[in-house]
Design an enzyme around this catalytic site. Structure first.
Site, mmCIF file in Angstrom:
data_model
loop_
_atom_site.group_PDB
_atom_site.id
_atom_site.type_symbol
_atom_site.label_atom_id
_atom_site.label_comp_id
_atom_site.label_asym_id
_atom_site.label_seq_id
_atom_site.Cartn_x
_atom_site.Cartn_y
_atom_site.Cartn_z
ATOM 1 C CE1 TYR A 83 -5.267 2.279 18.184
ATOM 2 C CE2 TYR A 83 -6.115 3.223 16.147
ATOM 3 C CZ TYR A 83 -6.218 3.031 17.514
ATOM 4 O OH TYR A 83 -7.272 3.576 18.189
ATOM 5 C CG HIS B 97 -9.385 8.518 19.926
ATOM 6 N ND1 HIS B 97 -8.834 9.015 21.076
ATOM 7 C CD2 HIS B 97 -9.768 9.585 19.190
ATOM 8 C CE1 HIS B 97 -8.863 10.327 21.025
ATOM 9 N NE2 HIS B 97 -9.429 10.703 19.906
ATOM 10 N NE ARG C 13 -8.984 3.993 22.642
ATOM 11 C CZ ARG C 13 -8.071 4.138 21.688
ATOM 12 N NH1 ARG C 13 -7.188 5.115 21.769
ATOM 13 N NH2 ARG C 13 -8.027 3.311 20.673
HETATM 14 C C1 LIG Z 1 -4.119 20.126 20.692
HETATM 15 C C2 LIG Z 1 -4.788 18.944 20.097
HETATM 16 N N1 LIG Z 1 -4.142 18.211 19.168
HETATM 17 C C3 LIG Z 1 -4.728 17.130 18.593
HETATM 18 C C4 LIG Z 1 -6.006 16.769 18.940
HETATM 19 C C5 LIG Z 1 -6.668 15.530 18.307
HETATM 20 N N2 LIG Z 1 -6.743 14.474 19.347
HETATM 21 C C6 LIG Z 1 -7.838 14.337 20.115
HETATM 22 S S1 LIG Z 1 -7.599 13.186 21.347
HETATM 23 C C7 LIG Z 1 -6.036 12.861 20.805
HETATM 24 C C8 LIG Z 1 -5.200 11.859 21.535
HETATM 25 C C9 LIG Z 1 -5.142 12.176 22.987
HETATM 26 O O1 LIG Z 1 -4.465 11.131 23.658
HETATM 27 P P1 LIG Z 1 -4.444 11.105 25.244
HETATM 28 O O2 LIG Z 1 -3.972 12.415 25.761
HETATM 29 O O3 LIG Z 1 -3.668 9.903 25.656
HETATM 30 O O4 LIG Z 1 -5.960 10.989 25.683
HETATM 31 P P2 LIG Z 1 -6.944 9.755 25.367
HETATM 32 O O5 LIG Z 1 -7.600 10.074 24.052
HETATM 33 O O6 LIG Z 1 -6.111 8.514 25.310
HETATM 34 O O7 LIG Z 1 -7.917 9.757 26.485
HETATM 35 C C10 LIG Z 1 -5.696 13.649 19.693
HETATM 36 C C11 LIG Z 1 -4.400 13.591 18.991
HETATM 37 C C12 LIG Z 1 -6.665 17.564 19.905
HETATM 38 N N3 LIG Z 1 -7.929 17.290 20.284
HETATM 39 N N4 LIG Z 1 -6.041 18.617 20.463
#
Ligand SMILES: Cc1ncc(C[n+]2csc(CCOP(=O)(O)OP(=O)(O)O)c2C)c(N)n1
Ligand SMILES: Cc1ncc(C[n+]2csc(CCOP(=O)(O)OP(=O)(O)O)c2C)c(N)n1
Ligand SMILES: [Mg+2]
Ligand SMILES: [Mg+2]
Lengths: 368, 327, 327, 368
Positions: free
Chosen positions: A271, A262, A258
């Protein structure tokens, strides 16, 4: 038994074809039509440029928070390119270029990022689900869709995207297990971009790879260079062929990065290090693909410049159209639409309440 | 006394409780190095170290379930659900276990955990980031459901929640997180859980509310005072479960006109319980039907429409006038 | 017409709908070879085959989530939660997606699924097997919450639920499963979802209830008639979300005395919404406060005490007398 | 990369020491004190006999539904025998003999199976949690307990039991992942008894073994003959030692068989064959351990008979005591106790309501 090492039957592989410098492994090079290669390149560039424009719009307060995709273009475009139009795609929320490949308009993306429910219905419908915000929750829907497709005797498959962080959610486990048990035609594509907001891949799970999680479900797993569009396309094509032939699901881990925050609400400097970021810039998926296409004489500097102009113009038009549309969209009363197939009595009453309130407000504005 | 936002006040509560009791640990997604996506846990990992501030993998059920185990051991875990809209992934752990282990063990075990979550709308967020579903927890015997309304009471209530011997679900109104500052004393301050307060005194009308809705309700009360000379009494519940109805029932007996305001959907929402308690405790004093001013019974719309979904001062004042006109 | 238990009547509904529409599929834990732990799906796998009756691994979220995908494709999955007390493991799938996909897609997608679950007490079961938490689903916009009370309406409502274009949570009163038989016509019969019925006519008192509580309430009504000459009108809601208040509001206007009965915990329970609707629709006709006769706000005790937890005819009749004495 | 088979670092083994005939693999035979061996045998017999008595009581309507353990004595007793008294045990609901080993009285089991909440508090307290009915939900508590023990600088470990079916729940995945990431001192003991009510192990998950699911979490996994108490004891002892030494969690799959019904409400003839049952009877964990102990001259026919008599007498006394206790227990008003540390006002009111109702009822009985 007595004391033995247990054998593992499932296939667990890694795959890379086009290296960071653009050198191709001839033995593994997929035979892809010229048009497909160029279409992939165009959408990768579009994805990158659109990201930059959305970022600017967000900083200007013209749209809300959104999740950028820069750096992950090859991972999700290489995957959807392996699908047939009637296959299902079940996205998470960081596959914007893949959504566009599947027919979502840039206008819809802009409207969605600006909090307009209308974003969901301005494009022609197709077998692609809306983005799913609850991490990990969408994979199960792909299992149901894939199972249903087979029950209906079609050879459609369902491909679902998710991140490295999503693999820690219970729903990932239940989806993988159900797909394995019912041998559903599903391709699980993990965009391992090394971060789940501020949590690095190394702290997301103790396993060395995401791919090996497939073994827990008696499913083949493959880890591919996710910045290598040829490798992603090849691995997913194999998985699609397997699923279509009724030989069950596959887990494909695309190792990518990425490059941006985020979401626009996030500050990655809290971080992660610039060095890490720099090291990944050297592995950019678009740059290496460009080299490859130049070697194949499918691209020239001029062609690239022209294509960039076209893409920027396309984006510009979309932004203008979307901003015009937004002036007329957003009727508050529509919040009561589509709650149910038919509006129940209590919602009609509540809709009237809001209509009356809006009427009063308008009147007061008129009076005062 | 320093002027603080709610985010700063909550951070102060966590710092002070972690300093006071080494059994207090914090866990959740991005609560460590990142300091929490709203910065409520900012600086804690630097100050208390990784062994007391756990950056967990994703998985809300895992976070809540692990916290239950920590609490059973005797620690006081404070776990964060990044948004209340994702606390449902952990709901079975709260209902199946957090709420029951004291009872199941006949008092031998207890689960002194806090489940923090930002809730509510008004910040132009994505889908699932703006809901207000405190009812799910309030209807679950064995849990306590606390919703502060401002920086000072948020700090005091979080301290009380951490020290509470039972599991407390703590919903933080994210619309208030940085909305304004308030004097928050450096020295320890607690507020009893389960005790509503009078946020504004009045004799003509009672408005019962809590959390993020307290501000718009107070604004409406000022407007009613200024434009209509109506003195509205505003009750801030602070805790909705266990629900203490004494204060608002007394107010209702005094004013005879009552309104309940929350942003949660109306049907089967918290307002329904308040109405029922008033029917049970103050029926013969009610001059007109109790009015519910709430979110609508639809999925919270995306943010371009959210201001029309959420109760606002104009809506509250208009409802109050209708109520008073009725008799 | 054959006399059937509720289990047989539900089985009939499933058989006939599966015969009528090959899009109807059944999935859940032990619903196939075992025929369901209560035998509601008995014989379906023999008749319709493994490809339409899925014995799934454990995992309620998986079952509901997979059913959502099937429904999005255009099938009509009927999935079973083995007990309502384990439906919380699937709650996030229902709230995050089943309830929202029609809205999220602006009407392009729909989730015509049924989530069946036996609920309620009275069968001397283990912990988690006797709860009544329909409120969680009733408070969730986008879902429908149906609770039949007898064999015949259970069959008709399940048929309607399967044909409904929206997700329906269908709680089956396990205490009624085999409690008695009723005439159930072989030919197709449906009942509109969202439409309460008058289970017993009366002019002195209105008792609003649903599900497993309908029987004890009718028994209490008979006792009141016989011993006190009081004619209680009993409303069987059948659907609690969307809640149609027209029928019970009209009855309340007629009798002026109202009682709500359910086995769910009282606070923030379904009765609160019914009381609130009555305050909004029939306030000036109420002669005395509405009474709530419900389960208590504690975890359902293990079965040696459950009969003291559940509302029973004696409790209902006593409450009715107090209500009538009051005025 | 380019195309390679991915290596797996984690250790994945199988272990068996005492075969079905009672022959021991000398090379692997653990050195266990005589007293421990005999105590294990006694509790295995007690578990089996108590199961039979409970079944009889249930059929006579003297207790409610319960989950029998017959056939799984070695799997759960061999595991807890490897624990220290101050270690935590986090059960599911089919480890009755292990609960008794840890200090639960037979009376408590009877009361619990008869719906008396009092069952939880009649025995001395200890680091064992009450049974957990929601499948898979308890493992996370072991992770929290284990983490907390290490945080408090003790060397306690936490051992949690669960079934083959439980491994399909999302909570299994989240517990395993968290234990791996935080290297918590937890031993995950799966009693794979081949059935989850009517769902056979083969349809519960596609993976060839439960043990290999450990690989998804970077955790060592071992599959042991769960009817071989020596193997279970050895494997769990190794896992305990590793956890105590701070080297993290282990997944131990005990391959065993549920000889009786799922619960007394279940009829296994609907879904499994007598042949299967017979084939497992030949692998009975108690019979083979008896042969082993006889060979070691630790048991004789006479000793066995005497021990059986003692056990039956112990059970008889417990049944009588429990049935006497039940006459005095069960005050309905106690349902309001222990809801919270302090009873909130609304519960005091509700308690009064019930007290009044009970008073009226008593009075009416008195009158009429
Ligand atoms: C069930 C849930 N918990 C927490 C969140 C908050 N949140 C949104 S994206 C994220 C991280 C997701 O990481 P990843 O699966 O690696 O996807 P990326 O964002 O890296 O594409 C979090 C903790 C959420 N949207 N849904
Ligand atoms: C979350 C949840 N879902 C369903 C049930 C109903 N149920 C009780 S035991 C069981 C099967 C469990 O199988 P397994 O994990 O193999 O344990 P075993 O019964 O074989 O010991 C089921 C489905 C439950 N108790 N909890
Ligand atoms: Mg990621
Ligand atoms: Mg099993």
């Amino acid at each position: 038994m007595p004391r033995k090492t247990l054998p593992i039957e499932e296939k667990l592989e890694s795959l890379a074809i086009l290296d960071a410098k653009g050198n191709v492994d001839k033995a593994l090079e997929p035979s892809m039509p010229k048009e497909l290669l160029l279409k992939l390149y165009r959408y990768m560039v579009l994805g990158r440029c659109f990201d930059e424009r959305l970022l600017a719009l967000q900083r200007q307060g013209r749209i809300g928070t959104f999740p950028p995709i820069s750096g992950q273009e090859a991972a999700h475009l290489g995957a959807v390119a392996a699908l047939r139009e009637d296959d299902w795609m079940v996205p998470a929320f960081r596959e914007t270029a893949a959504e566009i490949w599947r027919g979502r308009s840039l206008e819809s993306v802009i409207l969605g990022n600006n909090g307009f429910n209308e974003a969901a219905s301005i494009d022609p419908p197709g077998p692609t689900l809306p983005v799913s915000v609850p991490v990990g929750s969408q994979m199960l829907h792909a299992v149901g869709l894939g199972w249903a497709a087979r029950y209906r005797k079609t050879d459609q498959v369902a491909l679902t995207f998710f991140g490295d962080g999503a693999t820690s959610e219970g729903d990932f486990h239940e989806a993988m297990n159900l797909a394995g048990v019912f041998q559903a035609p599903v391709i699980f594509v993990c965009q391992n971009n090394h971060w789940a907001i501020s949590i690095p891949r190394s702290r997301q799970t103790r396993s060395a790879t995401i791919a090996q999680k497939a073994l827990a479900y008696g499913m083949p797993g493959v880890q591919v260079d996710g910045n290598d569009v040829l490798a992603v396309y090849s691995a997913v094509s194999e998985a699609v062929a397997r699923a279509r032939a009724g030989r069950g699901p596959t887990l494909v881990e695309c190792v990518t990065y990425r490059m941006l925050m985020h979401t626009t609400a996030d500050d990655p400097r809290r971080y992660r290090s610039d060095d890490e970021l720099e090291s990944w810039k050297a592995k950019d998926p678009i740059a290496r693909f460009e080299v490859y296409l130049k070697h194949k004489k499918l691209l020239t500097r001029k062609k690239i410049e022209a294509l960039n102009q076209e893409v920027l113009a396309q984006i510009q038009t979309a932004v203008e159209q979307a901003e015009n549309q937004m002036k007329t969209l957003g009727n508050p009363l529509d919040m009561f639409a589509h709650a149910y197939a038919q509006m129940p009595p209590h919602l009609r009453v509540q809709r009237e309440e809001l209509a009356a309130e809006i009427g009063r407000a308008a009147k007061e504005d008129g009076d005062g | 006394m320093a002027k603080m936002t709610m985010v700063q006040a909550l951070n102060l509560a966590l710092r002070q409780e972690m300093t006071r009791d080494d059994g207090v640990v914090v866990l959740g997604e991005d609560v460590g190095v990142d300091g929490g996506v709203f910065r409520v846990t900012d600086g804690l990992i630097e100050h208390f170290g990784e062994e007391r501030v756990l950056d967990t993998p994703l998985g809300e059920s895992g976070i809540a379930g692990m916290a239950i185990g920590m609490a059973l051991y005797g620690l006081r875990p404070v776990c964060e659900m990044q948004f209340a809209g994702f606390s449902y992934q952990a709901f079975h752990q709260m209902e199946n276990h957090a709420a029951r282990l004291r009872w199941r063990s006949q008092g031998r075990l207890s689960v002194p955990m806090v489940l923090r979550a930002p809730y509510g709308g008004g910040v132009r967020a994505l889908e699932h980031h703006s809901e207000s579903r405190e009812t799910y927890f309030a209807h679950t015997p064995g849990l306590k459901m606390v919703l502060p309304s401002g920086p000072r009471n948020a700090r005091a209530l979080l301290v009380s929640a951490i020290r509470d011997p039972d599991p407390v679900v703590f919903f933080e109104p994210k619309a208030v997180y940085r909305a304004y500052r308030e004097e928050v004393p450096e020295e320890e301050e607690t507020l009893p859980i389960g005790q509503p307060v009078i946020a504004r005194e009045g004799r003509d009308l009672t408005i019962v509310t809590y959390g993020a809705m307290v501000r718009p309700v107070l604004a409406a009360a000022e407007e009613l005072q200024a434009k209509d000379g109506v003195a509205a009494e505003v009750i801030d519940l602070l805790t909705i479960a266990p629900l203490d109805d004494a204060l608002f029932a007394a107010s209702a007996r005094k004013t005879g006109h009552v309104m309940v305001v929350h942003e949660a959907p109306r049907s089967f929402g918290p307002g329904a319980e308040i109405v029922s308690r008033l029917v049970e405790k103050a029926f013969y004093f009610l001059e007109v039907p109790i009015a519910r001013v709430t979110g609508y019974d639809v999925v919270m719309p995306l943010f371009s429409r959210e201001q029309h979904y959420l109760p606002h001062p104009g809506r509250v004042a208009a409802a109050a006038r209708r109520l008073l006109e009725e008799g």
